[in-house]
Design a protein around this motif. Structure first.
Motif, PDB file in Angstrom:
ATOM      1  N   MET A 171       9.077 -54.758  73.605  1.00  0.00           N
ATOM      2  CA  MET A 171       9.368 -55.460  72.542  1.00  0.00           C
ATOM      3  C   MET A 171       9.934 -56.287  71.877  1.00  0.00           C
ATOM      4  O   MET A 171       9.895 -56.292  70.540  1.00  0.00           O
ATOM      5  N   ALA A 212      14.071 -48.004  71.134  1.00  0.00           N
ATOM      6  CA  ALA A 212      12.872 -47.830  71.158  1.00  0.00           C
ATOM      7  C   ALA A 212      12.364 -49.153  71.883  1.00  0.00           C
ATOM      8  O   ALA A 212      10.762 -48.724  72.521  1.00  0.00           O
ATOM      9  N   ARG A 246      10.487 -50.346  75.172  1.00  0.00           N
ATOM     10  CA  ARG A 246       8.361 -50.447  75.005  1.00  0.00           C
ATOM     11  C   ARG A 246       8.570 -51.671  75.539  1.00  0.00           C
ATOM     12  O   ARG A 246       7.333 -52.471  75.382  1.00  0.00           O
ATOM     13  N   TRP A 278      10.013 -42.717  72.600  1.00  0.00           N
ATOM     14  CA  TRP A 278       9.946 -43.743  71.635  1.00  0.00           C
ATOM     15  C   TRP A 278       8.293 -44.005  70.592  1.00  0.00           C
ATOM     16  O   TRP A 278       8.635 -45.042  69.754  1.00  0.00           O
ATOM     17  N   ASN A 279       7.839 -43.566  70.968  1.00  0.00           N
ATOM     18  CA  ASN A 279       6.910 -44.152  70.779  1.00  0.00           C
ATOM     19  C   ASN A 279       6.241 -43.294  69.324  1.00  0.00           C
ATOM     20  O   ASN A 279       5.603 -43.917  67.998  1.00  0.00           O
TER      21      ASN A 279
END
Length: 500
Positions: free
Chosen positions: A320, A314, A318, A290-291
């Motif tokens: 976001m 992603a 996270r 994901w990062n």
């Protein structure tokens, strides 16, 4: 001159490895995920019993290592170097040594297609190796008998590419026309007998295991194979001119430079970098990076549906998605849960989103349909692994066992399969598992209506059934934001705040 030639071959191999390792790594991952190589006698027999089956088996064996891009790039580099070296042994190239790289360069171009199979490369390599071996056998009746027997055998080993062996062995000034006719008649008889197989007749002439699309004739593969035969005549004509030409090192250097520049430019022009980007996002989603996805999307905004879908997943993973939705390029609601197409590639990122949301049954159905859409009817290691996971979460342990038993017969999925087998029926271990323990409570416990037109209702029902499903919460708010539905956005915020 010997050391110069070795240096050229080595430079070519290094160029191939660097290209596939740096510029085309996800094409290799793409190839690996659409096959499942099993160390099983039944599986292997189902492959080798077809014309060209041995070449296909060797190609599949090599493709399983494409899970690691640099290993796959090295395998391709070594195989193309071997093709060049065998081409060099078949003809006295003299000062036109650079032309011996043409078949390998054409195979390089062939492999730029993500649906080109490694069985085609092995077919060319084995055909050239057979021709080289027979050139070492002294003339006489023994050689003639072996040649007659070799033609049908080679056809069943590598497929119709074996016609190049016929062409390379036939042209000889001392052989009479009847001698050539025996080879040609025997080749036609072999193909005619193969019509009894349940395969389209034209594929017996163009190859069964050379390309993933059954209706596609791999022209570049055939060009690479036939170029060896054609270049033999070109070299004979050019050798007369070379005898009165410049010093010996100049012409080989020029021939190599011309071939390298022309073929290198063709490789650069035909490389599908856009597809490589799409495959990169799909690969990162498959491995839950994901990062890395967010870093890639931040540096270069994805301009394709798969990239946007993976990017939004992603962001949600996270936490976001709602706050940073418009900081990234969007594709409307299709960037959240796009419609599932009837191919083997685009449904997989959508299935990953279903899986992480807790829509386990929908993820299972989507992955299964994607696997069934593989055009050459192979199974998928990636799909088998996900199907084992979804059935494990749903409690279908016997079905899970079936997939895990198959994965145990592989190299790179065996360890994971052995570890997962220990979870079957162990509810306590599953509940403590960081992934399965999180997803099992999120999954729907009751039947529900699924459809592309009821996405908001489906996501809201998913969240209402489990308030810990923050992914469904983010997806629903993002859906209202992308559709401009302020009323439902406000209503859901009020309801969720009251429930909290």
């Amino acid at each position: 001159m010997k050391y110069v030639r070795s240096l050229y071959t080595l430079l070519f191999g290094v160029a191939v490895v660097l290209f596939f390792g740096l510029a085309y790594p996800h094409h290799l991952h793409y190839q690996e995920q659409f096959q499942l190589f099993l160390f099983d006698s039944t599986y292997m027999w189902d492959i080798v019993r077809w014309p060209g089956g041995v070449a296909d088996l060797l190609g599949r064996f090599c493709t399983q290592f494409f899970l690691f891009a640099w290993v796959g790039a090295t395998i391709i580099g070594v195989l193309l170097m071997l093709v060049q070296l065998l081409t060099l042994r078949l003809v006295d190239w003299g000062r036109f040594y650079g032309l011996s790289f043409v078949p390998s360069f054409l195979l390089w171009l062939f492999l730029l297609d993500e649906n080109a199979l490694m069985g085609g490369v092995w077919a060319v390599l084995l055909t050239l190796a057979a021709s080289w071996i027979f050139d070492l056998i002294p003339g006489g009746w023994t050689r003639r008998i072996l040649l007659i027997l070799a033609i049908p055998a080679l056809y069943f080993l590598v497929g119709p590419i074996s016609v190049v062996f016929l062409l390379l062995q036939a042209p000889h000034p001392r052989r009479s026309p009847w001698y050539y006719g025996v080879f040609l008649l025997l080749a036609i008889m072999v193909v005619a007998l193969s019509y009894r197989l349940p395969v389209a007749a034209d594929r017996l002439w163009t190859g069964i295991h050379y390309h993933r699309y059954p209706t596609v004739v791999p022209k570049l593969l055939w060009a690479a194979a036939l170029s060896v035969f054609v270049l033999t005549f070109v070299v004979r004509v050019c050798q007369k001119w070379a005898d009165i030409s410049r010093p010996s090192l100049f012409v080989p250097l020029c021939s190599f430079a011309v071939v390298a520049i022309v073929m290198g430019s063709l490789v650069g022009r035909n490389a599908n970098i856009k597809a490589e980007k799409v495959m990169q996002y799909d690969f990162m989603a498959c491995h839950q990076q994901w990062n890395r996805i967010l870093q890639t999307a931040g540096a270069e905004k994805p301009n394709n549906q798969i990239g946007v879908t993976v990017q939004n997943l992603a962001l949600a993973m996270r936490g976001m998605l709602v706050d940073h939705l418009y900081d990234y390029r969007q594709n409307g609601i299709l960037g959240l849960l796009p419609d599932v197409a009837t191919d083997a590639t685009s449904p997989l990122p959508t299935a990953e989103a279903y899986y992480q949301l807790g829509m386990i049954s929908m993820a299972q159905r989507t992955v299964f349909e994607a696997q069934e859409a593989i055009l050459d009817f192979q199974k998928s290691g990636r799909c088998y692994k996900r199907l084992a996971q979804t059935n494990l979460i749903n409690g279908s342990y016997e079905v899970t066992r079936k997939y895990l038993m198959a994965l145990q017969k592989t190299i790179f999925y065996r360890e994971w399969a052995n570890e997962t087998l220990q979870l079957l029926g162990n509810e306590e271990a599953i509940a403590k598992h960081p992934e399965y323990g999180r997803l099992r409570p999120l999954a729907f416990n009751n039947d529900f209506y699924f459809g592309d037109r009821v996405t908001s209702e489906m996501l809201e029902s998913l969240y209402v059934s489990n308030k810990d499903n923050l992914l469904a919460y983010q997806y629903l708010l993002a859906y209202y934001m992308l559709t401009g539905d302020r009323d439902n956005y406000t209503r859901f915020l009020r309801q969720s705040s009251v429930r909290k």
